[in-house]
Each structure stands twice: as C-alpha cells, then as structure tokens.
Design a protein around this motif. Structure first.
Motif, short mmCIF file in Angstrom:
data_model
loop_
_atom_site.label_atom_id
_atom_site.label_comp_id
_atom_site.label_asym_id
_atom_site.label_seq_id
_atom_site.Cartn_x
_atom_site.Cartn_y
_atom_site.Cartn_z
N SER A 95 0.87 -1.11 -0.06
CA SER A 95 -0.06 -0.04 0.14
C SER A 95 0.93 1.17 0.07
CB SER A 95 -0.90 -0.07 1.24
OG SER A 95 -0.18 0.00 2.33
N ARG A 96 0.37 2.45 -0.48
CA ARG A 96 1.07 3.76 -0.16
C ARG A 96 0.75 4.35 1.14
NH1 ARG A 96 3.20 4.15 -5.22
NH2 ARG A 96 1.98 3.54 -7.11
N LEU A 97 1.58 5.10 1.83
CA LEU A 97 1.24 5.54 2.93
C LEU A 97 1.03 7.14 2.89
CD1 LEU A 97 1.14 4.54 6.02
CD2 LEU A 97 3.44 5.27 6.11
N LYS A 108 12.99 -1.02 -4.91
CA LYS A 108 12.50 -1.74 -6.09
C LYS A 108 11.90 -0.71 -6.95
CE LYS A 108 8.46 -0.71 -5.08
NZ LYS A 108 7.09 -0.27 -5.67
N THR A 109 11.64 -0.72 -8.09
CA THR A 109 10.68 -0.14 -8.91
C THR A 109 10.89 -0.50 -10.45
OG1 THR A 109 10.01 2.11 -9.84
CG2 THR A 109 12.17 1.94 -8.96
N ILE A 110 9.62 -0.51 -11.24
CA ILE A 110 9.79 -0.95 -12.54
C ILE A 110 10.41 0.33 -13.37
CG2 ILE A 110 8.11 -2.63 -12.75
CD1 ILE A 110 6.33 -0.42 -14.14
N ASP A 111 10.30 1.45 -12.70
CA ASP A 111 10.74 2.59 -13.16
C ASP A 111 12.26 2.70 -13.44
OD1 ASP A 111 8.04 3.34 -13.24
OD2 ASP A 111 8.20 5.11 -12.11
N ASN A 112 12.90 2.14 -12.66
CA ASN A 112 14.48 2.34 -12.54
C ASN A 112 15.02 3.69 -12.17
OD1 ASN A 112 16.99 0.95 -12.71
ND2 ASN A 112 17.43 1.69 -14.90
N VAL A 127 3.58 3.77 -22.04
CA VAL A 127 4.33 2.77 -21.29
C VAL A 127 4.41 3.70 -19.89
CG1 VAL A 127 5.74 1.47 -22.79
CG2 VAL A 127 6.91 3.71 -21.80
N MET A 128 4.87 2.75 -18.60
CA MET A 128 4.77 3.66 -17.40
C MET A 128 6.12 4.33 -17.27
SD MET A 128 3.07 1.24 -14.28
CE MET A 128 1.26 1.21 -14.11
N GLY A 129 6.19 5.10 -16.48
CA GLY A 129 7.37 6.16 -16.23
C GLY A 129 6.97 7.30 -15.81
N ARG A 130 6.76 7.65 -14.37
CA ARG A 130 6.19 8.99 -14.25
C ARG A 130 7.02 10.15 -14.34
NH1 ARG A 130 2.50 10.36 -10.83
NH2 ARG A 130 1.25 8.41 -10.99
N HIS A 131 8.33 10.00 -13.68
CA HIS A 131 9.25 10.99 -13.81
C HIS A 131 10.20 10.80 -14.66
CE1 HIS A 131 7.03 12.79 -10.35
NE2 HIS A 131 7.53 11.62 -9.73
N ALA A 189 6.22 7.66 -22.92
CA ALA A 189 6.13 7.70 -21.43
C ALA A 189 5.05 8.04 -20.84
CB ALA A 189 7.64 8.00 -20.74
N GLU A 190 4.24 7.65 -19.85
CA GLU A 190 3.30 8.32 -19.17
C GLU A 190 3.48 9.86 -18.83
OE1 GLU A 190 1.76 6.22 -15.83
OE2 GLU A 190 3.89 6.16 -15.13
N GLY A 191 4.65 10.03 -18.35
CA GLY A 191 5.13 11.31 -17.88
C GLY A 191 5.46 12.29 -18.79
N GLY A 242 -0.08 0.06 -19.33
CA GLY A 242 -0.68 0.21 -17.93
C GLY A 242 -0.10 -0.98 -16.87
N HIS A 243 -0.71 -1.49 -16.08
CA HIS A 243 -0.04 -2.34 -15.04
C HIS A 243 0.19 -4.04 -15.66
CE1 HIS A 243 -2.20 0.89 -12.84
NE2 HIS A 243 -1.51 0.60 -11.86
N VAL A 244 0.04 -4.05 -16.82
CA VAL A 244 0.43 -5.41 -17.47
C VAL A 244 1.87 -5.34 -17.46
CG1 VAL A 244 0.46 -4.82 -19.80
CG2 VAL A 244 0.01 -6.94 -19.16
N GLN A 245 2.56 -4.14 -17.32
CA GLN A 245 3.89 -4.17 -17.28
C GLN A 245 4.58 -4.46 -15.84
OE1 GLN A 245 5.47 -0.13 -19.27
NE2 GLN A 245 3.11 0.06 -18.65
N ARG A 246 3.69 -4.40 -14.77
CA ARG A 246 4.13 -4.79 -13.40
C ARG A 246 3.73 -6.11 -13.15
NH1 ARG A 246 2.44 0.39 -10.23
NH2 ARG A 246 0.99 -1.07 -8.90
N GLY A 247 2.61 -6.70 -13.60
CA GLY A 247 2.07 -7.94 -13.27
C GLY A 247 2.98 -9.14 -13.87
O1 F6P Z 1 6.29 3.64 -9.73
C1 F6P Z 1 6.00 2.55 -10.45
C2 F6P Z 1 4.75 2.90 -11.29
O2 F6P Z 1 4.20 1.68 -11.95
C3 F6P Z 1 4.79 4.12 -12.03
O3 F6P Z 1 5.58 3.74 -13.23
C4 F6P Z 1 3.33 4.56 -12.12
O4 F6P Z 1 3.22 5.85 -12.59
C5 F6P Z 1 2.55 4.22 -10.82
O5 F6P Z 1 3.60 3.04 -10.30
C6 F6P Z 1 1.35 3.78 -11.02
O6 F6P Z 1 0.95 3.71 -9.70
P1 F6P Z 1 -0.48 3.14 -9.42
O7 F6P Z 1 -0.26 1.55 -9.37
O8 F6P Z 1 -0.68 3.41 -7.92
O9 F6P Z 1 -1.37 3.43 -10.20
#
Ligand code: F6P
Length: 341
Positions: free
Chosen positions: A71-73, A124-128, A168-172, A221-223, A271-276
């Motif tokens: 979870s996020r805090l 950890k982070t997929i964003d590296n 693709v993901m990549g916030r910053h 990138a999403e950002g 989206g989240h398919v990159q993380r699953g």
């Molecule tokens: O920080 C990892 C990350 O997957 C980012 O690439 C993305 O912007 C964010 O988390 C998405 O977060 P959430 O799952 O809360 O939507």
C-alpha cells in the motif's frame, strides 16, 4: 535476531524473490526469526504481521506481486509512525526492519531510520529511477513486456497502415520508454525528460509513408509532455500521495496525430500489465542478491543503509544518499537513441 520485512508502494516483479531470499538467508543460515508486515507500512502501524518461515516462502520465487500485500502511505500516517518508532521496535521485538520499495518507501524508511528504527532498505521499482543503484529489479521485466507488446503491435499496425502510440509507465523518468523503445525499434520515443513537438512526429510519419513504410510505432512514457505551445495538454491534479494524476498522453497524442495526419492513429496503454506476472531471470537474480545482502547488512549492524547494484557488485549505500534525487535518463543516453527521438 528478529527481522521484520514489508513491501510498500506500487508492486513490482521480484518482490517475492526478495522476501524469499531474506527468509532463506536469515532463517536457514542465521537461525533468525522473520516476520512479514501486511500491506506495507499500514501493517507496521496497525500491528498486522505474520511469521515467515521456509514453508511460507516456498514456491514464490517466480510469482509476481507480493505475498505480503502493499500500500502507499499518506504523509500524516508516516509522521505518526515516526513519532512511535521506538515503541514499535519494542512492541514487535524486531532488531531490523527491511522495507522493500521505491522512492516513497525509501524516503519513509529514511525517516523511520532517523527516528531510531534499525532499517535496511531494498530498492524496487519498474521505473528504474532510484539514484545510487545502477538497476532496480522489476525494470527488466517491464522492459521485456513493453518490448514484446510493441513487437506485436508492429505487425497489426503494418497490416492496417496505422500509427500506434504506445504509452508505457514512467512517471518522472523515461527509462522504460527508452529501453523498450530501442529494443522494439520504435520509430519515435517521447520521454518526460525531453518535451516533444508533435510536429516532429507528424514529419517522421509522413516521411515513412512517403518511403513506402505505411505504419509507425511511437513509444511514449506516461509522464512525457509536449513542449509548451505545441499541443493542448494540461497538467493533472496532485493526489493525496503527492503524485500528479496524468491526463493520458498516449490517448491525447494519438488523437492529435490522427487530426494532423488524416491517418488512423490508435493509443495503446500498457498500464499495469508491465508490473504484473512473473519476473524475468535477471530480476529474480537481482532481487535474490538484494535480499541476501540486506540480511548480511542487518547482522553487521549497518542500519540506515540500502542495498544497491554498482556494476556487477552489490554494495550498501546510505538511505540519505539514495533518496535525494531521482535518476533521470541522461542526455548521452538520449543521444544514443537520437534517430528515434
Ligand atoms: O512507480 C511505479 C509505477 O508503476 C509508475 O510507473 C506508475 O506511474 C505508478 O507506479 C502507478 O501507480 P498506481 O499503481 O498506484 O497507479
């Protein structure tokens, strides 16, 4: 020794490999006790945890997600945790806490460490995008998933003479876009680090069609943001965790290109398919090494530190150093991929 472990922030392929590695090293080698807090820092604050023995981590190496939940805090709750840090250490009888997480989690880890908790972080982070470590686990998996998606999209784009805008993901930081875009041979890559001009993308697509290549794949990138004045695209609100809510650059850009080109342009949001799903072999190995070194650091009493990859070695770096700034794609990496910018 009694070690507490938790996973916080967005999930990431390889989290279970770290948990398994911590338990194996701690229990099998040192005869430690390991407890896992549920749902990240929330479990720590609410006293929700369970014992982790060798059986509990059996068969999880290749499993995506996190068996502990995440979870996020919110900032207020973190402050509450810091104020109660020493009570928590006493209550749970832990000699070390191993939080596994990204920038937010490690910032929280640093605050808890400053407040007196014996903390050894694992990045950890997929964003590296965590500075001080050459790589984070999860990134290789995300790049592999995005690359495979673009390989597939190329064949359908070509069949229908379409432009595919793949978000693709990549916030910053644009590491996933950079590496998956390069690996898949995308025809343009748009990163948060360098605002783009849609006119350049229009020109690139028109040139391709003029050469008889009647499709294009653009990796964004999403950002990523368009340069000021080049396209209508607003900034989103800031959510309660301090993150900008994105407006959907993939969809906005596909619409803009379709309008300007008069050709079909489709957005694909990965989206989240990159993380699953299951982590790649690279991520399993890196995650396992991080877990092993975190336990070693705890036994050496090296607290307030985080595991990091430097070259091929795992080293310990101060949490303070790790969270001061994000690791952005540098200009020389963009230059290497210039033909597709
Ligand atoms: O920080 C990892 C990350 O997957 C980012 O690439 C993305 O912007 C964010 O988390 C998405 O977060 P959430 O799952 O809360 O939507």
């Amino acid at each position: 020794m009694r070690i507490g472990v938790l996973t916080a922030g967005g999930d990431c392929p390889g989290l279970n490999a770290v948990i398994r590695s911590v338990v194996h090293r701690a229990v099998a080698h040192y005869s430690d006790e390991v407890i896992g807090f549920e749902d990240g820092y929330a479990g720590l604050l609410e006293g929700r945890y369970r014992a982790l023995d060798l059986n509990a981590v059996s068969g999880i190496l290749a499993r995506g997600g996190t068996i502990l939940g995440s979870s996020r805090l919110e900032r207020d709750r973190l402050r509450e945790a810091c104020e109660n840090a020493s009570d928590m250490v006493r209550e749970f009888g832990i000699d070390a806490l191993v939080p596994i997480g990204g920038e937010g989690t490690l910032t929280a880890a640093r605050m808890l460490s400053d407040a007196g908790l014996p903390v050894v972080g694992v990045p950890k982070t997929i964003d590296n995008d965590i500075s001080s470590t050459d790589r984070t686990f999860g990134f290789d998996t995300a790049v592999t998933v995005a690359t495979e998606a673009m390989d597939r999209l190329k064949t359908t784009a070509e069949s229908h003479q379409r432009v595919m805008v793949v978000e693709v993901m990549g916030r910053h930081a644009g590491w996933i876009a950079l590496e998956s875009g390069m690996a898949a041979g995308a025809h343009a890559i748009c990163l948060p680090e360098r605002p783009f001009d849609p006119a350049d993308l229009v020109k690139m697509v028109e040139e391709r069609f003029a050469r008889g290549k009647k499709f294009a794949v653009i990796c964004v990138a999403e950002g990523a943001h368009p340069a000021p004045g080049t396209m209508d695209y607003g900034h989103g609100e800031i959510d309660k965790y301090g993150h900008e809510r994105f407006q959907g650059i993939g969809t906005a850009l596909a619409h803009e290109l379709e309008r300007r080109l008069g050709k079909e342009a489709r957005p694909v949001i990965l989206g989240h398919v990159q993380r699953g799903g299951t982590p790649t072999a690279y991520d399993r190995v890196l995650a396992t090494r991080f877990g092993w070194h975190a336990v070693e650091a705890a036994h050496r009493g090296e607290f307030g530190m985080m595991t990091a990859l430097r070259g091929t070695d795992i080293v310990m770096v101060p949490l303070a150093e790790a969270v001061t700034e994000l690791k952005m794609v540098p200009k020389d990496r963009m230059d290497e991929a210039e033909s597709v910018f």
